[in-house]
Design a protein around this motif. Sequence first.
Motif, PDB file in Angstrom:
ATOM      1  N   GLU A 318       0.838  -1.201   0.000  1.00  9.64           N
ATOM      2  CA  GLU A 318       0.000   0.000   0.000  1.00  9.64           C
ATOM      3  C   GLU A 318       0.875   1.253   0.000  1.00  9.64           C
ATOM      4  OE1 GLU A 318      -2.909   0.117   3.059  1.00  9.64           O
ATOM      5  OE2 GLU A 318      -3.716  -1.887   2.616  1.00  9.64           O
ATOM      6  N   GLY A 319       0.396   2.270  -0.692  1.00 10.13           N
ATOM      7  CA  GLY A 319       1.114   3.541  -0.719  1.00 10.13           C
ATOM      8  C   GLY A 319       2.329   3.527  -1.613  1.00 10.13           C
ATOM      9  N   LEU A 320       2.422   2.527  -2.494  1.00 10.31           N
ATOM     10  CA  LEU A 320       3.553   2.428  -3.416  1.00 10.31           C
ATOM     11  C   LEU A 320       3.044   2.663  -4.834  1.00 10.31           C
ATOM     12  CD1 LEU A 320       6.673   1.535  -3.317  1.00 10.31           C
ATOM     13  CD2 LEU A 320       5.845  -0.604  -4.289  1.00 10.31           C
ATOM     14  N   THR A 321       3.651   3.599  -5.539  1.00  9.76           N
ATOM     15  CA  THR A 321       3.307   3.875  -6.938  1.00  9.76           C
ATOM     16  C   THR A 321       4.398   3.320  -7.840  1.00  9.76           C
ATOM     17  OG1 THR A 321       2.143   5.907  -6.324  1.00  9.76           O
ATOM     18  CG2 THR A 321       2.779   5.654  -8.632  1.00  9.76           C
ATOM     19  N   ILE A 322       3.997   2.493  -8.811  1.00  7.58           N
ATOM     20  CA  ILE A 322       4.931   1.924  -9.782  1.00  7.58           C
ATOM     21  C   ILE A 322       4.662   2.571 -11.138  1.00  7.58           C
ATOM     22  CG2 ILE A 322       5.665  -0.184 -10.965  1.00  7.58           C
ATOM     23  CD1 ILE A 322       4.787  -1.739  -8.483  1.00  7.58           C
ATOM     24  N   TYR A 323       5.725   2.970 -11.815  1.00  3.98           N
ATOM     25  CA  TYR A 323       5.599   3.687 -13.083  1.00  3.98           C
ATOM     26  C   TYR A 323       5.958   2.769 -14.252  1.00  3.98           C
ATOM     27  CZ  TYR A 323       5.753   7.512  -9.734  1.00  3.98           C
ATOM     28  OH  TYR A 323       5.509   8.330  -8.649  1.00  3.98           O
ATOM     29  N   GLY A 324       5.235   2.934 -15.357  1.00  7.36           N
ATOM     30  CA  GLY A 324       5.560   2.191 -16.569  1.00  7.36           C
ATOM     31  C   GLY A 324       4.554   1.114 -16.897  1.00  7.36           C
ATOM     32  N   PRO A 325       4.710   0.483 -18.063  1.00  6.24           N
ATOM     33  CA  PRO A 325       3.743  -0.512 -18.533  1.00  6.24           C
ATOM     34  C   PRO A 325       3.890  -1.853 -17.823  1.00  6.24           C
ATOM     35  CG  PRO A 325       5.558  -0.349 -20.082  1.00  6.24           C
ATOM     36  CD  PRO A 325       5.798   0.703 -19.042  1.00  6.24           C
ATOM     37  N   LYS A 326       2.882  -2.688 -17.980  1.00  6.52           N
ATOM     38  CA  LYS A 326       2.926  -4.025 -17.391  1.00  6.52           C
ATOM     39  C   LYS A 326       4.002  -4.869 -18.056  1.00  6.52           C
ATOM     40  CE  LYS A 326       0.089  -8.064 -16.276  1.00  6.52           C
ATOM     41  NZ  LYS A 326      -1.256  -8.696 -16.356  1.00  6.52           N
ATOM     42  N   GLU A 327       4.043  -4.833 -19.390  1.00  2.00           N
ATOM     43  CA  GLU A 327       5.076  -5.556 -20.133  1.00  2.00           C
ATOM     44  C   GLU A 327       6.305  -4.669 -20.227  1.00  2.00           C
ATOM     45  OE1 GLU A 327       4.910  -8.710 -21.173  1.00  2.00           O
ATOM     46  OE2 GLU A 327       2.929  -8.843 -20.228  1.00  2.00           O
ATOM     47  N   ARG A 328       7.396  -5.114 -19.630  1.00  2.00           N
ATOM     48  CA  ARG A 328       8.564  -4.244 -19.530  1.00  2.00           C
ATOM     49  C   ARG A 328       9.849  -5.051 -19.454  1.00  2.00           C
ATOM     50  NH1 ARG A 328       8.291  -0.947 -14.325  1.00  2.00           N
ATOM     51  NH2 ARG A 328       6.058  -0.800 -14.764  1.00  2.00           N
ATOM     52  N   ALA A 329      10.948  -4.323 -19.575  1.00  2.00           N
ATOM     53  CA  ALA A 329      12.263  -4.907 -19.329  1.00  2.00           C
ATOM     54  C   ALA A 329      12.484  -5.006 -17.824  1.00  2.00           C
ATOM     55  CB  ALA A 329      13.338  -4.053 -19.997  1.00  2.00           C
ATOM     56  N   GLY A 330      13.668  -5.421 -17.408  1.00  3.25           N
ATOM     57  CA  GLY A 330      13.943  -5.691 -15.999  1.00  3.25           C
ATOM     58  C   GLY A 330      14.196  -4.455 -15.164  1.00  3.25           C
ATOM     59  N   VAL A 331      13.235  -3.541 -15.155  1.00  4.85           N
ATOM     60  CA  VAL A 331      13.340  -2.291 -14.405  1.00  4.85           C
ATOM     61  C   VAL A 331      12.006  -2.027 -13.713  1.00  4.85           C
ATOM     62  CG1 VAL A 331      13.629   0.215 -14.555  1.00  4.85           C
ATOM     63  CG2 VAL A 331      15.018  -1.279 -15.998  1.00  4.85           C
ATOM     64  N   VAL A 332      12.057  -1.686 -12.425  1.00 12.21           N
ATOM     65  CA  VAL A 332      10.851  -1.266 -11.717  1.00 12.21           C
ATOM     66  C   VAL A 332      11.165   0.053 -11.011  1.00 12.21           C
ATOM     67  CG1 VAL A 332       9.141  -1.791  -9.955  1.00 12.21           C
ATOM     68  CG2 VAL A 332      10.037  -3.630 -11.398  1.00 12.21           C
ATOM     69  N   THR A 333      10.499   1.104 -11.453  1.00 10.75           N
ATOM     70  CA  THR A 333      10.678   2.433 -10.885  1.00 10.75           C
ATOM     71  C   THR A 333       9.461   2.766 -10.032  1.00 10.75           C
ATOM     72  OG1 THR A 333      12.052   3.133 -12.742  1.00 10.75           O
ATOM     73  CG2 THR A 333      10.994   4.863 -11.462  1.00 10.75           C
ATOM     74  N   PHE A 334       9.695   3.318  -8.850  1.00 14.12           N
ATOM     75  CA  PHE A 334       8.592   3.452  -7.897  1.00 14.12           C
ATOM     76  C   PHE A 334       8.808   4.624  -6.946  1.00 14.12           C
ATOM     77  CE2 PHE A 334      11.830   0.811  -5.986  1.00 14.12           C
ATOM     78  CZ  PHE A 334      11.855   1.186  -4.649  1.00 14.12           C
ATOM     79  N   ASN A 335       7.749   4.990  -6.262  1.00 17.69           N
ATOM     80  CA  ASN A 335       7.800   5.957  -5.172  1.00 17.69           C
ATOM     81  C   ASN A 335       6.922   5.487  -4.020  1.00 17.69           C
ATOM     82  OD1 ASN A 335       9.598   8.065  -5.718  1.00 17.69           O
ATOM     83  ND2 ASN A 335       8.147   9.081  -7.097  1.00 17.69           N
ATOM     84  N   ILE A 336       7.338   5.799  -2.796  1.00 17.99           N
ATOM     85  CA  ILE A 336       6.520   5.565  -1.605  1.00 17.99           C
ATOM     86  C   ILE A 336       5.877   6.896  -1.223  1.00 17.99           C
ATOM     87  CG2 ILE A 336       6.534   4.876   0.824  1.00 17.99           C
ATOM     88  CD1 ILE A 336       9.020   3.198   0.237  1.00 17.99           C
ATOM     89  N   ASP A 337       4.594   6.878  -0.985  1.00 17.95           N
ATOM     90  CA  ASP A 337       3.882   8.108  -0.627  1.00 17.95           C
ATOM     91  C   ASP A 337       4.581   8.829   0.521  1.00 17.95           C
ATOM     92  OD1 ASP A 337       2.024   7.435  -2.519  1.00 17.95           O
ATOM     93  OD2 ASP A 337       0.445   6.866  -1.093  1.00 17.95           O
ATOM     94  N   ASP A 338       4.823  10.125   0.309  1.00 16.81           N
ATOM     95  CA  ASP A 338       5.346  11.022   1.352  1.00 16.81           C
ATOM     96  C   ASP A 338       6.759  10.667   1.816  1.00 16.81           C
ATOM     97  OD1 ASP A 338       2.873  12.433   1.400  1.00 16.81           O
ATOM     98  OD2 ASP A 338       2.037  10.898   2.727  1.00 16.81           O
ATOM     99  N   VAL A 339       7.489   9.878   1.034  1.00 11.60           N
ATOM    100  CA  VAL A 339       8.890   9.567   1.360  1.00 11.60           C
ATOM    101  C   VAL A 339       9.745   9.902   0.140  1.00 11.60           C
ATOM    102  CG1 VAL A 339      10.547   7.832   2.147  1.00 11.60           C
ATOM    103  CG2 VAL A 339       8.139   7.677   2.861  1.00 11.60           C
ATOM    104  N   HIS A 340      10.765  10.714   0.323  1.00  9.78           N
ATOM    105  CA  HIS A 340      11.616  11.098  -0.807  1.00  9.78           C
ATOM    106  C   HIS A 340      12.405   9.886  -1.292  1.00  9.78           C
ATOM    107  CE1 HIS A 340      14.641  13.152  -3.246  1.00  9.78           C
ATOM    108  NE2 HIS A 340      13.832  14.195  -3.245  1.00  9.78           N
ATOM    109  N   PRO A 341      12.569   9.746  -2.600  1.00 10.35           N
ATOM    110  CA  PRO A 341      13.318   8.598  -3.127  1.00 10.35           C
ATOM    111  C   PRO A 341      14.723   8.448  -2.564  1.00 10.35           C
ATOM    112  CG  PRO A 341      12.174   9.722  -4.902  1.00 10.35           C
ATOM    113  CD  PRO A 341      11.990  10.564  -3.679  1.00 10.35           C
ATOM    114  N   HIS A 342      15.390   9.571  -2.272  1.00 13.31           N
ATOM    115  CA  HIS A 342      16.729   9.472  -1.685  1.00 13.31           C
ATOM    116  C   HIS A 342      16.682   8.855  -0.291  1.00 13.31           C
ATOM    117  CE1 HIS A 342      18.267  12.846  -4.537  1.00 13.31           C
ATOM    118  NE2 HIS A 342      18.416  11.648  -5.063  1.00 13.31           N
ATOM    119  N   ASP A 343      15.629   9.150   0.444  1.00 14.57           N
ATOM    120  CA  ASP A 343      15.452   8.523   1.760  1.00 14.57           C
ATOM    121  C   ASP A 343      15.175   7.033   1.610  1.00 14.57           C
ATOM    122  OD1 ASP A 343      15.835  10.908   3.153  1.00 14.57           O
ATOM    123  OD2 ASP A 343      13.724  11.465   2.981  1.00 14.57           O
ATOM    124  N   VAL A 344      14.390   6.686   0.600  1.00 14.30           N
ATOM    125  CA  VAL A 344      14.129   5.270   0.321  1.00 14.30           C
ATOM    126  C   VAL A 344      15.438   4.545   0.046  1.00 14.30           C
ATOM    127  CG1 VAL A 344      13.020   3.640  -1.246  1.00 14.30           C
ATOM    128  CG2 VAL A 344      11.817   5.734  -0.583  1.00 14.30           C
TER     129      VAL A 344
END
Length: 405
Positions: A318-344
């Motif tokens: 919950e609270g995780l946003t994943i970007y990009g299409p379902k069919e993809r190469a071996g990459v998963v880019t994401f963000n956690i709500d209210d948490v900066h990616p550098h902190d992640v």
Amino acid sequence: MDIHDIRKQFPILDQQVNGHDLVYLDSAASSQKPLPVIEALTKYYREYNSNVHRGVHTLGTKATDGYEGAREKVKRFINAKSTEEVIFTRGATTSLNVVAQSFGGGHLQEGDEIVITYMEHHANIIPWQQVTKSTGAVLKYIPLQEDGTISLEDVRATVTSNTKVVSVMHVSNVLGTVNPIKEIAKIAHENGAVMVVDGAQSAPHLKVDVQDLDCDFFAFSSHKMCGPTGIGVLYGKKELLEKMEPVETGGEMIDFVGLYESTWKELPWKFEAGTPIIAGAIGLGAAIDFLEDIGLDNILDHEHKLANYALERMSEIEGLTIYGPKERAGVVTFNIDDVHPHDVATVLDSEGIAVRAGHHCAQPLMKWLNVSATARASFYLYNTEEEIDKLVAGILKTKEFFGNV
């Protein structure tokens, strides 16, 4: 493909980071190097370190054989027609700059169109921006679908008879989107444009056939495909390369030098000024041998399984946003709500998990996504489902640490 045997070939993976077994999920930025590549570099420096082409002594001959032998391996790897079409550069960025400066600067004029997409890496944006300043050409963008893919209808609507260059990445380093390069190239050619492909994220992971794609230029880097840093490749169709002027001059690329004018060597050496990247080329050749021994189809299949497993596991958070299409190469880019990616990335690093955080050299795409930055996990032939489980556990710990539960 035995993943455990493969992992044994990468000594760097057998270590602990911050008290945890290293989980390296940043291969889209730079892959790790297997023993055959490390040994090939060591052997060159220990046994036959010498300059190439110029000398007739034994070490020079052996170094030349290794350097040009690597070019032959690249030709086979991407199915180029000839080694004349394979130019060694410092990397994909340099390769794209050569195309923009030499082909673009020499062929474009006011009113001509250069077409790219919003998902491009900065290396496939800025060189074209610079060309527009010097030539008067204009830059146009193919829009993206909601899931971060390209519609061929949008390509047809964007590319016109005024378009002279279409330059598109094969695989997105952020979204994992695999673009339909062959179909885009057909549209480009129907309108009289050349097709340039940024293959930095495709050459390491899937079988590339430049003749089948019918691209006019294809750029990729060694360090993302188990090879050394500091070397890459520019493939170009011979008839185009012959008409282009070199971007760098001096040393290795000359034929005759007079007081007031000079002439250039034939392809591919016309574009390789100075002492070439000899050790890098030899290391790249060893990386190609390594990847072909495993099989690009096996690597792609393994990465697809990892990507699908990661999407399945991470979609449950919950609270995780994943970007990009379902069919993809071996990459998963994401963000956690209210948490900066550098902190992640910092919390994950404390668990021994290496991911990338930031704009990934794709600021126009970040703007399109309406974010300033993201976290990115990228997979390669040496990663496992157990490591993805550790990533998921690390994300859950990050959420707990920041009170996002």
